[in-house]
Design an enzyme around this catalytic site. Structure first.
Site, PDB file in Angstrom:
ATOM      1  N   LYS A   3      -1.418  18.221   7.219  1.00 25.83           N
ATOM      2  CA  LYS A   3      -1.477  16.961   7.974  1.00 25.83           C
ATOM      3  C   LYS A   3      -2.248  17.142   9.273  1.00 25.83           C
ATOM      4  O   LYS A   3      -2.908  16.229   9.769  1.00 25.83           O
ATOM      5  CB  LYS A   3      -0.060  16.452   8.265  1.00 25.83           C
ATOM      6  CG  LYS A   3      -0.019  15.053   8.900  1.00 25.83           C
ATOM      7  CD  LYS A   3       1.353  14.446   8.801  1.00 25.83           C
ATOM      8  CE  LYS A   3       2.319  15.103   9.746  1.00 25.83           C
ATOM      9  NZ  LYS A   3       2.140  14.668  11.149  1.00 25.83           N
ATOM     10  N   HIS A  37      14.504  16.092   0.366  1.00 28.20           N
ATOM     11  CA  HIS A  37      13.551  15.491   1.296  1.00 28.20           C
ATOM     12  C   HIS A  37      13.528  13.983   1.166  1.00 28.20           C
ATOM     13  O   HIS A  37      14.066  13.431   0.206  1.00 28.20           O
ATOM     14  CB  HIS A  37      12.156  16.084   1.077  1.00 28.20           C
ATOM     15  CG  HIS A  37      11.991  17.402   1.756  1.00 28.20           C
ATOM     16  ND1 HIS A  37      11.950  17.527   3.119  1.00 28.20           N
ATOM     17  CD2 HIS A  37      11.902  18.658   1.267  1.00 28.20           C
ATOM     18  CE1 HIS A  37      11.823  18.812   3.433  1.00 28.20           C
ATOM     19  NE2 HIS A  37      11.800  19.516   2.329  1.00 28.20           N
TER      20      HIS A  37
END
Length: 956
Positions: free
Chosen positions: A600, A154
């Protein structure tokens, strides 16, 4: 150099922390010596001065120290700043190594005392035995289980392989130091002259390795490529997985009285197959990833076979050998006179030659030191295993079990688990990309002029119709776009890779942003286009090679997960095709749950609550399918497997794996679980082999307990109602700040190093899905990573305090005290009796312990708009206070980590040395944004990101 310390006397009343303190001081002193040697006394004194001022700022909230520190940092030249940043970053890395060593040390002490630790296989088997569960029942359960950690790359991955290798050497030297001290205590020799010399030699080697670190570049010159990420991940297989996973199987077999243990624990990998938002992943990277994986696996087998040849020197002049063993030896091309009476060695030379030829055929690379030329490659890992089973049977017939156990059994288990593919590579792409490909294919084939504009029902009707037709969609000679050709090439490569490396090489196709049933059907149609799906959906022999795995990410997606899967399985032919399956994926359905984007989207509490509800709803869908389709052997008609897209941070689903699995909703594990391992967590969990085995054991132990002991029961209706109420209020508070506060985006990009993270060469994937500064478009990983860097860790707690306050006082201050007391009692009961709620609060507690408002305030000063800075930081600070107060009310604990002594210890020893990195990072970012930046400033920022991430350990 300071005089080497003498061995600790056996009778000395040392605290359990003293060995850790000793190691940290030792490594810190060595690092200090290296800095003096390399940079000079003044550089060392500067590092010490900054450390002292930083400690005063943290410990005493000393404003004079704060001013002095700011003044000092602003006065530093670029070179001095980078040197100081490097010093604290390396100390952070060295402290990690000392802490890992202490974990291993404490575990060994507990084992010697006969104590089995929570989360260990030993403790779990003891608990299962107490519950009346037999070894036979455990073996039967594992025969139908699948547990798989999946390594991913990532945008926040910051470790270089060169650094990891040097740190592994330091870890080994710390272990050797413990052995030296243990021997000294055991012998208790007066005037021991040997131990001080051994310790001095050990320290000299440590000094050399720390010097190597200091003189090794921490950063990459160029942006990390997918190939680099593949190599980084493979280093963990070489150091940990290939040897430690067979040991776990051996431990289970021994503990269960040699009951057969199926190959239920396997590794997964995203690197090379995850295309979602990463334009650098394509068919070539997929082929490269699997070729490199095969190279690592086969070279490991070659090494073990070479060692096995050294063990098995038995002579046919002394021992009787079976006809099968003699035939295997005769197949070898080994004609050496020295080995003509040694069937095992001759056979193994033949096996080595065949395996070397396999390596050449699959990877194009050469094997080291072979006695006869490579020849006759193995067609599959099963062929190799069959040859080794002949050797095993012969050894057992000769009563040589001890020789089987040492090298042969671990090798055979490794081959069964890792094959020639090493790890299953998942394919992943966003649903809108599949839609774009099919829109072009269908337009060129004149089937549908604009597929993308169709509503959902007509889309599904068209896709089902095409899945029932035998003709392909592609038109020979048609001018397809580069995107379409690239996507089709991935599917074609997957088919080729499965044929080359085996069906386990690629099993799952993950669809990001799954929002509709058509998203699933599109991937089935693309499989059909290249031959990964055979037959038509309406025939009785249709099969799909790749499991179509929906990924439900946002809050809205999670709420629609069960209805989507219910509708999908109600379509004609789907249920029968999935149930029919193949030998490697019989009747299985993986469903991936996204922790990052849901957090999120809605904040920590709502994300976890919607995941909990979504899992229960999915279990209900598949339980209904299995109830209406009973099987003769009582196996599930369709096996549901949850795939948890957890990150390192708690905001992304991180936290202790053992507790997380045991807290899963009832019926959601059942021997089946996959979960991602991401960012710095991979290094933290698996760089050290012993720590790695402990973490793998934890997954196995938790899966056993969750499946066989059913620790979670259906929650009380009152608990569910309270959680739903808390979720609504928490999400409202979270979204009010993140999405509805004017200027919040500007604050975020100003008060965190997100811009610098996006600019630097940290990962192969962009930090944002689109070239915008919208929070919606930002990837969840750098979102959480940035909040960790500035020590607010906001995604891991924000909104919960407001939710609890509203729950306790629905009428505000007018709420009767009796009602408040009753509501609080309910929350306290939930924390005591409901694993979901208890684990969530425990994770928040951990996140808040790692947060630091004073340091976060320093980052807030980077926001140029003072009014905006004050408004938003004040709101965050108030919510932090509300959340800490809420946790105190519910748990009764007045301090953070009251029940986590290990993490308390870690923070106490580590954070005084991480804090200076934050102060330095703020200063460097300030310079960078003021236009006073050069390569040294950029390098300093990047190194500080590395050091902070290493120190916090779960920021990815």
């Amino acid at each position: 150099m300071t005089k080497t310390s003498s061995p600790r006397p056996k009778t000395s009343p040392i605290s359990t922390e003293q060995p850790l303190i000793d190691d940290i001081r030792l490594l810190g002193r060595i690092l200090g010596d290296v800095i003096r040697e390399q940079e000079g006394e003044a550089a060392f004194e500067l590092v010490e001065k900054i450390r002292q001022l930083s400690v005063a700022f943290r410990r005493d909230a000393d404003h004079e120290a704060d001013k002095a520190l700011s003044k000092l940092l602003k006065s530093l030249s670029g070179d001095k700043t980078v040197s100081v940043v490097r010093a604290f970053t390396y100390f952070s890395h060295l402290a990690n190594l000392a802490e890992d060593r202490h974990h291993i040390r404490r575990r060994a002490i507990h084992q010697r005392m006969g104590a089995v630790r929570e989360g260990s296989i030993g403790k779990t088997l003891q608990r299962l035995a107490d519950g009346g569960i037999t070894p036979q029942a455990i073996s039967a359960m594992l025969a139908h289980s699948y547990v798989s950690p999946v390594l991913t790359a990532h945008p926040t991955e910051v470790q270089r392989k060169s650094i990891l290798d040097a740190e592994r050497d330091i870890a080994k030297l710390l272990a050797q130091r413990d052995d030296i001290l243990a021997q000294a205590l055991a012998y208790q020799v007066p005037d021991d002259a040997l131990t001080p010399q051994q310790l001095a030699d050990n320290e000299a080697q440590l000094h050399a390795r720390v010097l190597q670190l200091w003189q090794t570049r921490l950063l990459r010159f160029s942006k990390l490529t997918v190939a680099n990420e593949v190599d980084n991940a493979l280093s963990y297989y070489e150091s940990t997985f290939l040897r430690e996973i067979p040991r776990i199987y051996a431990h289970l077999e021994q503990a269960l009285g040699q009951q057969p243990i199926a190959n239920f624990l396997r590794m997964g990998q995203w690197i090379g197959g995850d295309r979602d938002g990463n334009p650098n992943v394509n068919a070539h990277t997929l082929e490269h990833a699997l070729s490199r994986q095969a190279d690592v696996a086969i070279r490991h087998y070659l090494t073990e076979i070479h060692l096995l040849g050294g063990d098995l020197s038995q002579s046919a002049m002394l021992m009787a050998f079976s006809p099968e063993m003699q035939a295997l030896a005769e197949c070898s091309a080994d004609t050496s006179e020295h080995r003509k009476d040694e069937p095992y060695r001759r056979a193994l030379i033949g096996v080595y030659a065949r395996l070397a030829a396999t390596l050449k055929a699959l990877t194009g690379t050469e094997a080291p030191h072979y006695a006869v030329p490579p020849q006759n490659p193995y067609a599959s890992a099963q062929e190799l295993l069959a040859d080794l089973k002949v050797i095993e049977a012969s050894l057992l017939a000769q009563h040589a079990q001890a020789l089987v156990t040492q090298h042969l059994q671990p090798l055979m288990r490794a081959i069964q688990v890792f094959g020639f593919h090493l790890a299953t590579v998942d394919l992943r792409q966003s649903s809108d990309q599949h839609e774009a490909v099919l829109t072009e294919l269908l337009a060129q084939a004149r089937v549908c002029p604009n597929y993308a504009e169709l509503d959902e029902e007509p889309k599904c009707q068209l896709l089902l119709k095409l899945l029932n037709e035998t003709r392909p969609l592609r038109v020979v000679g048609a001018p397809y776009s580069e995107h379409t050709l690239s996507e089709i090439a991935i599917f074609e490569a997957a088919k080729t890779m499965r044929e080359r490396y085996g069906a386990q090489a690629i099993r799952h196709y993950i669809i990001s942003h799954t929002e509709t049933v058509s998203d699933l059907l599109e991937v089935m149609l693309l499989q059909k286009e290249v031959g990964l799906m055979r037959g038509t959906l309406d025939c009785d022999n249709a099969s799909c090679d790749l499991i179509v795995v929906p990924l439900f990410e946002t809050i809205d997606d999670l709420r629609h997960a069960a209805p989507i899967m219910k509708t999908f399985y109600a379509l004609p032919g789907i249920l029968a095709m999935v149930q029919r399956g193949h030998g490697d994926q019989y009747g299985e359905q993986d469903i991936m749950l996204g922790y990052s984007d849901s957090n999120k989207d809605g904040g920590i509490f709502t994300s976890n609550w919607e995941l909990y509800r979504g899992e229960l709803a999915l279990v209900e869908v598949f339980d209904e399918i299995n109830r209406t389709h009973p099987t003769p052997d009582d196996k599930e008609f369709i096996q549901l497997r949850m795939f948890h897209g957890r990150g390192g941070t708690v905001g992304r689903g991180g936290g202790p794996s053992f507790e997380a699995i045991l807290a899963q909703p009832p019926g959601t594990v059942r021997g089946q679980i996959r979960l991602t391992e991401q960012g710095e967590v991979i290094g933290s969990k698996y760089a050290n082999p012993e720590i790695g085995r402990r973490n793998l054991e934890t997954l196995v132990a938790a899966t056993l307990e969750a499946t066989l002991l059913h620790p979670t029961q259906a929650a009380e209706p009152a608990f569910l109602e309270a959680a739903a109420e808390l979720s609504l209020a928490s999400m409202a508070a979270y979204r009010a700040l993140v999405y509805e506060t004017p200027g919040f985006t500007d604050y975020f990009f100003g008060a965190t190093p997100i811009r610098e993270i996006a600019e630097l060469n940290i990962g192969s994937r962009p930090a944002s899905r689109k070239a915008t500064q919208k929070i919606e478009d930002l990837r969840a990983i750098p979102w959480g990573f940035s909040w960790g860097q500035c020590r607010l860790t906001l995604p891991g707690w924000y909104g919960f305090g407001s939710a609890v306050e509203q729950f306790l006082k629905p009428l505000g201050d007018k709420t009767p005290a009796k009602q408040q007391k009753k509501q609080l009692a309910l929350l306290q009961t939930m924390e005591h009796q409901w694993p979901f709620f208890k684990t969530l609060l425990s994770n928040m507690d951990m996140v808040l312990a790692k947060s630091d408002l004073a340091l976060a305030g320093r980052y807030a000063e980077l926001v140029t708009d003072k009014k905006l800075r004050k408004k938003i930081f004040t709101a965050i600070e108030q919510e932090w206070q509300r959340t800490t107060h809420a946790l105190e009310l519910i748990t009764g604990d007045k301090q953070r980590l009251a029940h986590n002594a290990a993490l308390q210890r870690s923070i106490r020893h580590r954070f005084p040395y991480i804090d200076p990195l934050h102060h330095l990072q703020v200063e460097l970012v300030r310079r960078h944004r003021a236009g006073l930046s050069d390569e040294r400033v950029k390098r300093g920022i990047h190194i500080s990101i590395n050091g902070i991430a290493a120190g916090l350990r779960n920021t990815g």
